[in-house]
Write a protein that holds these residues in place. Sequence first.
Motif, PDB file in Angstrom:
ATOM      1  N   ILE A 198      -4.168 -28.047 -21.401  1.00  0.00           N
ATOM      2  CA  ILE A 198      -2.902 -28.267 -21.546  1.00  0.00           C
ATOM      3  C   ILE A 198      -2.010 -26.891 -22.143  1.00  0.00           C
ATOM      4  CG2 ILE A 198      -0.783 -29.330 -22.460  1.00  0.00           C
ATOM      5  CD1 ILE A 198      -2.650 -31.987 -22.232  1.00  0.00           C
ATOM      6  N   ALA A 199      -2.578 -26.534 -23.221  1.00  0.00           N
ATOM      7  CA  ALA A 199      -2.307 -25.274 -23.908  1.00  0.00           C
ATOM      8  C   ALA A 199      -2.352 -24.073 -23.119  1.00  0.00           C
ATOM      9  CB  ALA A 199      -2.763 -24.931 -25.029  1.00  0.00           C
ATOM     10  N   SER A 200      -3.222 -23.854 -22.150  1.00  0.00           N
ATOM     11  CA  SER A 200      -3.360 -22.730 -21.326  1.00  0.00           C
ATOM     12  C   SER A 200      -2.284 -22.984 -19.838  1.00  0.00           C
ATOM     13  CB  SER A 200      -4.788 -22.534 -20.714  1.00  0.00           C
ATOM     14  OG  SER A 200      -5.242 -23.562 -20.060  1.00  0.00           O
ATOM     15  N   GLY A 201      -1.886 -24.212 -19.585  1.00  0.00           N
ATOM     16  CA  GLY A 201      -1.110 -24.266 -18.403  1.00  0.00           C
ATOM     17  C   GLY A 201      -2.025 -24.896 -17.405  1.00  0.00           C
ATOM     18  N   GLN A 202      -3.103 -24.921 -17.406  1.00  0.00           N
ATOM     19  CA  GLN A 202      -4.112 -25.522 -16.210  1.00  0.00           C
ATOM     20  C   GLN A 202      -3.540 -26.839 -16.253  1.00  0.00           C
ATOM     21  OE1 GLN A 202      -8.295 -23.923 -16.065  1.00  0.00           O
ATOM     22  NE2 GLN A 202      -7.428 -23.315 -18.262  1.00  0.00           N
ATOM     23  N   LEU A 203      -3.143 -27.768 -17.118  1.00  0.00           N
ATOM     24  CA  LEU A 203      -3.008 -28.910 -16.986  1.00  0.00           C
ATOM     25  C   LEU A 203      -1.493 -29.215 -17.587  1.00  0.00           C
ATOM     26  CD1 LEU A 203      -6.282 -31.170 -17.915  1.00  0.00           C
ATOM     27  CD2 LEU A 203      -5.242 -30.703 -15.612  1.00  0.00           C
ATOM     28  N   VAL A 204      -0.871 -30.433 -17.116  1.00  0.00           N
ATOM     29  CA  VAL A 204       0.660 -30.762 -17.717  1.00  0.00           C
ATOM     30  C   VAL A 204       0.260 -32.035 -18.244  1.00  0.00           C
ATOM     31  CG1 VAL A 204       2.797 -31.194 -17.247  1.00  0.00           C
ATOM     32  CG2 VAL A 204       1.623 -29.109 -15.797  1.00  0.00           C
ATOM     33  N   ALA A 205       0.810 -32.370 -19.324  1.00  0.00           N
ATOM     34  CA  ALA A 205       0.821 -33.754 -20.077  1.00  0.00           C
ATOM     35  C   ALA A 205       1.957 -34.337 -19.563  1.00  0.00           C
ATOM     36  CB  ALA A 205       1.078 -33.630 -21.305  1.00  0.00           C
ATOM     37  N   LEU A 206       1.689 -35.535 -19.045  1.00  0.00           N
ATOM     38  CA  LEU A 206       2.605 -36.474 -18.346  1.00  0.00           C
ATOM     39  C   LEU A 206       3.025 -37.602 -19.407  1.00  0.00           C
ATOM     40  CD1 LEU A 206       0.786 -36.645 -14.836  1.00  0.00           C
ATOM     41  CD2 LEU A 206       2.807 -35.098 -15.702  1.00  0.00           C
ATOM     42  N   LEU A 207       4.355 -38.252 -19.031  1.00  0.00           N
ATOM     43  CA  LEU A 207       4.704 -39.430 -19.635  1.00  0.00           C
ATOM     44  C   LEU A 207       4.501 -39.496 -21.060  1.00  0.00           C
ATOM     45  CD1 LEU A 207       3.436 -41.992 -17.022  1.00  0.00           C
ATOM     46  CD2 LEU A 207       5.704 -41.256 -17.077  1.00  0.00           C
ATOM     47  N   PRO A 208       4.934 -38.356 -21.820  1.00  0.00           N
ATOM     48  CA  PRO A 208       4.922 -38.213 -23.172  1.00  0.00           C
ATOM     49  C   PRO A 208       5.246 -39.518 -24.044  1.00  0.00           C
ATOM     50  CG  PRO A 208       6.613 -36.997 -22.470  1.00  0.00           C
ATOM     51  CD  PRO A 208       5.701 -37.309 -21.256  1.00  0.00           C
ATOM     52  N   GLU A 209       6.459 -40.196 -23.508  1.00  0.00           N
ATOM     53  CA  GLU A 209       6.955 -41.358 -24.354  1.00  0.00           C
ATOM     54  C   GLU A 209       6.039 -42.803 -24.148  1.00  0.00           C
ATOM     55  OE1 GLU A 209       8.659 -41.753 -19.947  1.00  0.00           O
ATOM     56  OE2 GLU A 209       7.943 -40.130 -21.385  1.00  0.00           O
ATOM     57  N   TYR A 210       5.000 -42.676 -23.693  1.00  0.00           N
ATOM     58  CA  TYR A 210       3.990 -43.646 -23.719  1.00  0.00           C
ATOM     59  C   TYR A 210       2.651 -43.115 -24.176  1.00  0.00           C
ATOM     60  CZ  TYR A 210       6.864 -45.678 -19.945  1.00  0.00           C
ATOM     61  OH  TYR A 210       8.187 -46.285 -19.434  1.00  0.00           O
ATOM     62  N   GLN A 211       2.128 -44.131 -25.168  1.00  0.00           N
ATOM     63  CA  GLN A 211       1.232 -43.617 -25.938  1.00  0.00           C
ATOM     64  C   GLN A 211      -0.225 -44.273 -25.360  1.00  0.00           C
ATOM     65  OE1 GLN A 211       3.808 -44.391 -28.007  1.00  0.00           O
ATOM     66  NE2 GLN A 211       4.350 -42.171 -27.517  1.00  0.00           N
ATOM     67  N   PRO A 212      -1.274 -43.746 -24.705  1.00  0.00           N
ATOM     68  CA  PRO A 212      -2.328 -44.201 -24.108  1.00  0.00           C
ATOM     69  C   PRO A 212      -2.960 -45.016 -25.176  1.00  0.00           C
ATOM     70  CG  PRO A 212      -2.326 -42.122 -23.205  1.00  0.00           C
ATOM     71  CD  PRO A 212      -1.209 -42.124 -24.201  1.00  0.00           C
ATOM     72  N   GLN A 213      -3.700 -46.063 -25.093  1.00  0.00           N
ATOM     73  CA  GLN A 213      -4.457 -46.641 -26.182  1.00  0.00           C
ATOM     74  C   GLN A 213      -5.190 -45.854 -26.887  1.00  0.00           C
ATOM     75  OE1 GLN A 213      -7.405 -49.312 -24.790  1.00  0.00           O
ATOM     76  NE2 GLN A 213      -6.858 -51.169 -26.291  1.00  0.00           N
ATOM     77  N   GLU A 214      -5.478 -45.719 -28.231  1.00  0.00           N
ATOM     78  CA  GLU A 214      -6.058 -44.969 -28.947  1.00  0.00           C
ATOM     79  C   GLU A 214      -7.434 -45.676 -29.278  1.00  0.00           C
ATOM     80  OE1 GLU A 214      -5.688 -43.924 -33.418  1.00  0.00           O
ATOM     81  OE2 GLU A 214      -4.446 -42.260 -32.340  1.00  0.00           O
ATOM     82  N   LEU A 215      -8.642 -44.850 -29.159  1.00  0.00           N
ATOM     83  CA  LEU A 215      -9.926 -45.495 -29.284  1.00  0.00           C
ATOM     84  C   LEU A 215     -10.517 -45.027 -30.787  1.00  0.00           C
ATOM     85  CD1 LEU A 215     -11.339 -44.983 -25.789  1.00  0.00           C
ATOM     86  CD2 LEU A 215     -10.352 -47.130 -26.722  1.00  0.00           C
ATOM     87  N   GLY A 216     -11.557 -45.597 -31.161  1.00  0.00           N
ATOM     88  CA  GLY A 216     -12.403 -45.143 -32.505  1.00  0.00           C
ATOM     89  C   GLY A 216     -13.419 -44.381 -32.070  1.00  0.00           C
ATOM     90  N   ILE A 217     -13.880 -43.467 -32.831  1.00  0.00           N
ATOM     91  CA  ILE A 217     -15.086 -42.878 -32.856  1.00  0.00           C
ATOM     92  C   ILE A 217     -15.973 -43.308 -34.097  1.00  0.00           C
ATOM     93  CG2 ILE A 217     -16.364 -40.478 -32.761  1.00  0.00           C
ATOM     94  CD1 ILE A 217     -13.729 -39.296 -32.068  1.00  0.00           C
ATOM     95  N   TYR A 218     -17.155 -43.858 -33.765  1.00  0.00           N
ATOM     96  CA  TYR A 218     -17.968 -44.584 -34.612  1.00  0.00           C
ATOM     97  C   TYR A 218     -19.392 -44.138 -34.503  1.00  0.00           C
ATOM     98  CZ  TYR A 218     -14.359 -48.169 -34.459  1.00  0.00           C
ATOM     99  OH  TYR A 218     -13.289 -48.986 -34.568  1.00  0.00           O
ATOM    100  N   GLY A 219     -19.798 -43.867 -35.790  1.00  0.00           N
ATOM    101  CA  GLY A 219     -21.327 -43.775 -35.892  1.00  0.00           C
ATOM    102  C   GLY A 219     -22.089 -45.069 -36.154  1.00  0.00           C
TER     103      GLY A 219
END
Length: 304
Positions: free
Chosen positions: A247-268
């Motif tokens: 996204i930072a390099s312009g190869q991808l574009v972030a869409l629908l920024p007003e919607y937050q995808p469900q956040e997941l946890g990183i677990y050990g």
Amino acid sequence: MDRITAAQVFVTITERGSLVAAADTLDMSRAMVTRYLAEMEEWAGTRLLHRTTRRLSLTPAGEETLARCRQMLEIAGQMPAANSADPGQPQGLLRISCAQSLAQDALAAAMTEFLRRYPQTAIDLQISNRAVNLVEERIDLAIRITNALDPNLIARPLASCASVICASPAYLAAHGAPKRLEDLSLHNCLTYSYFGKSLWRFQRHGEQLAVPVSGNLSANESMVLLSATAAGAGIALQPLYSAAPLIASGQLVALLPEYQPQELGIYGIYASRRQMPATLRAMLDFLVERFASDPAWQARTAGG
């Protein structure tokens, strides 16, 4: 497996009356208790317990084994601790399982730093997207991104994993950008079962939302879908830590920024807290610290 621990597990099962109660008493997963019992019966060469839906009872061989286990534990308790090594010093091999994207984007560098900090340790990193059986596959630690934790295992939160909806400029030029969440149903969405194969979940202003999606490309590896998205195959829901550099390099574009995808946890995820090896404890503490303070990880998860 450790016969002293196996003996203690067997004694606890008989005293507590069930495998579940023994697991709770020993702060050990049910799977690990079952594995120790199976090992005890394999060593004895016969069944040690009669098991019904309501109760457990000892077989004649189990009665004899119980007496011997109690003797073994009494003798072990009288033995002085070995002085040849510091039990609190991380050392030895740690077998870790994790997904490819997390290994590539975060853990490779983290493991390098851990090995520098603890030079008497070694790491065997197993790359797998499936939920491994820790006991059967002799995995000390599985690092997983999920909100569906196995109640039979023990999980320590390490960090959170934000996601982002994204597409390439070429795809958006050809098909237009979605304006509303519902528009995703009209687009070619690349699906990965780890985030929900046909239903993507979001939040907006505290409201929980979901949209059904479909497309002509799916995969069980998020890195494949990320590459396909950058090549213009469609719209994808990707971990922010993977998509942020594109996204930072312009190869991808972030869409629908007003919607937050469900956040997941990183677990050990590991099998037992009982007599946790110093190396495993050090790794868990290290990863919590690393995810909280590493500038490269912070930049990726902030989208920068």
